[in-house]
Design an enzyme around this catalytic site. Structure first.
Site, PDB file in Angstrom:
ATOM      1  N   HIS A   1      37.496  34.639  41.083  1.00 16.12           N
ATOM      2  CA  HIS A   1      38.840  35.200  40.927  1.00 16.12           C
ATOM      3  C   HIS A   1      38.828  36.631  41.479  1.00 16.12           C
ATOM      4  O   HIS A   1      37.970  37.442  41.114  1.00 16.12           O
ATOM      5  CB  HIS A   1      39.228  35.195  39.441  1.00 16.12           C
ATOM      6  CG  HIS A   1      40.344  36.107  39.115  1.00 16.12           C
ATOM      7  ND1 HIS A   1      41.564  36.021  39.751  1.00 16.12           N
ATOM      8  CD2 HIS A   1      40.444  37.160  38.251  1.00 16.12           C
ATOM      9  CE1 HIS A   1      42.351  36.971  39.282  1.00 16.12           C
ATOM     10  NE2 HIS A   1      41.702  37.674  38.370  1.00 16.12           N
TER      11      HIS A   1
ATOM     12  N   ASN B   1      45.536  41.297  43.315  1.00 23.05           N
ATOM     13  CA  ASN B   1      45.179  40.294  42.312  1.00 23.05           C
ATOM     14  C   ASN B   1      46.414  39.420  42.043  1.00 23.05           C
ATOM     15  O   ASN B   1      47.353  39.870  41.392  1.00 23.05           O
ATOM     16  CB  ASN B   1      44.709  41.014  41.045  1.00 23.05           C
ATOM     17  CG  ASN B   1      44.365  40.064  39.910  1.00 23.05           C
ATOM     18  OD1 ASN B   1      44.757  38.894  39.915  1.00 23.05           O
ATOM     19  ND2 ASN B   1      43.660  40.569  38.921  1.00 23.05           N
TER      20      ASN B   1
ATOM     21  N   CYS C   1      44.259  33.840  35.172  1.00 23.18           N
ATOM     22  CA  CYS C   1      43.246  33.902  36.233  1.00 23.18           C
ATOM     23  C   CYS C   1      42.272  32.721  36.225  1.00 23.18           C
ATOM     24  O   CYS C   1      41.562  32.496  37.202  1.00 23.18           O
ATOM     25  CB  CYS C   1      42.495  35.216  36.115  1.00 23.18           C
ATOM     26  SG  CYS C   1      43.645  36.607  36.036  1.00 23.18           S
TER      27      CYS C   1
END
Lengths: 341, 76
Positions: A267, A297, A114
């Site tokens: 993120h 995600n 990430c």
């Protein structure tokens, strides 16, 4: 010479995993509960024979189709993934061939999750501003779904497969010495490695190794050590401790105040975490971009996807200062500013 | 925040009826206590008290009273 982001494109696989479909597989998790807990309505899943490289190639081809650049412009290819096609060869080398990028280009993979986009921008800036490259193609791509156990809702409800391609060009300063990207702050804490891991994924432990973690109380999730394991509460705590510090450190380094930033793109881990960070940092809602609802995600691609969507939504204008913050697996984190040109 | 308000907050997190938790309950017996509830608890404590509780300490708490006692010194 300064490195400038010239264009971003992304690619999502065809298969959509809705909350309704997830609820069929996991009756304890009705669709309303999933959206309430995660803020995510749907995610995208790569097909069985579709790898991160395939998604990355498609994202890069969109840059070429839109005339943002040609394969011949690229003299360095950076590929960020934790789900490569092979241990060797380097996936970036195969992507160079598939995209028709000249043999004179450099190409390398780097393994980050990430935080990967921030590190990628840092590497690209370094390559361009030291004269090692003129035009860098930065591709982020993941297929985490291949690591996820179908009954492990703690991760299956969050993660999505995707790729993003960013084209960066070196441009002359022309008397304007404000960097287009930077400054940067980075951070690493390997003590958190066990909290987001696919333990049996490489050479330390072969697939099928039984670590007896369920008996040890370390793993309360469905799946085995061959699958993605996430200790959500530890990851959340890490985020609360590291992200605000990174934001304040970057502001100090850039000699700016929070109010000077036009848009914050963090993120896109999940809506709950993002909203909590927004409140904790006292960032006005209209300056805090969230688009994970319909994408999920996508690990290292969440930031470029959000940046591209924010651009398409008309939220970014020339001269805007955008703060990008990536954080997660490793633990690893990084933050930077983009001064939009 | 008082101890009563903290318990009420916990009742909301685990989706228990108001004023049903006495403090003696075993955490693992609470129907709504799962990994997401732990994250929720950490978030609400962070928001209301400005402190980040260690998940390990939360997981080591056996009863509601033990969980609440992690905030001794912060609650009235």
């Amino acid at each position: 010479m300064k490195a400038v982001i010239k264009a971003i494109q992304y690619h999502l696989p065809e298969t959509v995993l809705s909350n309704e479909k997830l609820a069929v597989d996991n009756p304890d998790w009705p669709a309303e509960k999933i959206v309430k807990k995660t803020g995510i309505s749907k995610r995208y899943i790569a097909s069985e024979d579709e790898c991160a490289s395939d998604l990355g190639v498609k994202a890069a081809q969109k840059l070429f189709e839109n005339n943002s650049c040609t394969p011949y412009d690229v003299d360095y290819l950076l590929f960020c993934t934790q789900s490569p096609d092979y241990f060797l060869p380097t996936t970036a080398c195969m992507i160079q061939d598939r995209l028709g990028i000249p043999n004179s280009a450099g190409a390398m993979d780097f393994n980050l999750g990430c935080s990967g986009y921030i590190y990628g921008l840092g590497l690209a800036k370094g390559l361009i501003e030291t004269g090692q490259a003129s035009n860098v193609l930065l591709i982020t791509a993941e297929t985490y779904s291949k690591f996820i156990h179908p009954m492990d809702m703690s991760v299956r409800s969050l993660f999505s497969d995707a790729a993003a391609a960013t084209f960066l060009r070196g441009e002359k300063n022309n008397g304007d010495f404000i960097p287009a990207i930077g400054p940067f702050v980075y951070g690493t804490d390997g003590q958190g490695a066990e909290n987001l891991i696919v333990k049996n994924s490489a050479l330390r432990f072969p697939k099928g190794t039984d670590h007896n973690e369920v008996a040890m109380g370390k793993c309360d999730q469905a799946g085995t050590s061959d699958n993605l394991y996430m200790n959500g509460s530890e990851i959340f705590t890490f985020t609360l401790l590291s992200v605000p510090k990174a934001v304040y450190a970057l502001l100090e380094k850039a000699e700016l105040k929070l109010k000077d930033i036009d848009l914050f793109i963090f993120h896109q881990a999940n809506k709950f975490m993002l909203e909590h960070l927004m409140k904790k940092l006292k960032i006005p809602e209209e300056k805090f971009y969230v688009n994970c609802q319909n994408i999920g995600n996508t690990v290292s691609s969440t930031i470029p996807i959000a940046l591209k969507d924010a651009l398409d939504d008309g939220l970014i204008k020339k001269g805007n200062k955008i703060m990008l913050v990536g954080f997660g697996v490793g633990y690893s984190w990084g933050a930077t500013l983009v001064h939009w040109h | 925040m008082t101890k009563k308000e903290l318990v009420q907050m916990l009742e909301e997190i685990v989706e228990a009826d108001p004023d049903t938790l006495t403090g003696e309950e075993l955490i693992e017996d609470l129907e709504g206590w799962d990994s997401l509830a732990v994250v929720n608890f950490i978030a609400l404590v962070d928001e209301n008290f400005g402190i980040t509780l260690s998940p390990e300490k939360i997981m080591n708490s056996k009863t509601v009273n033990e969980l609440v006692s992690l905030l001794d010194g912060y609650i009235k």
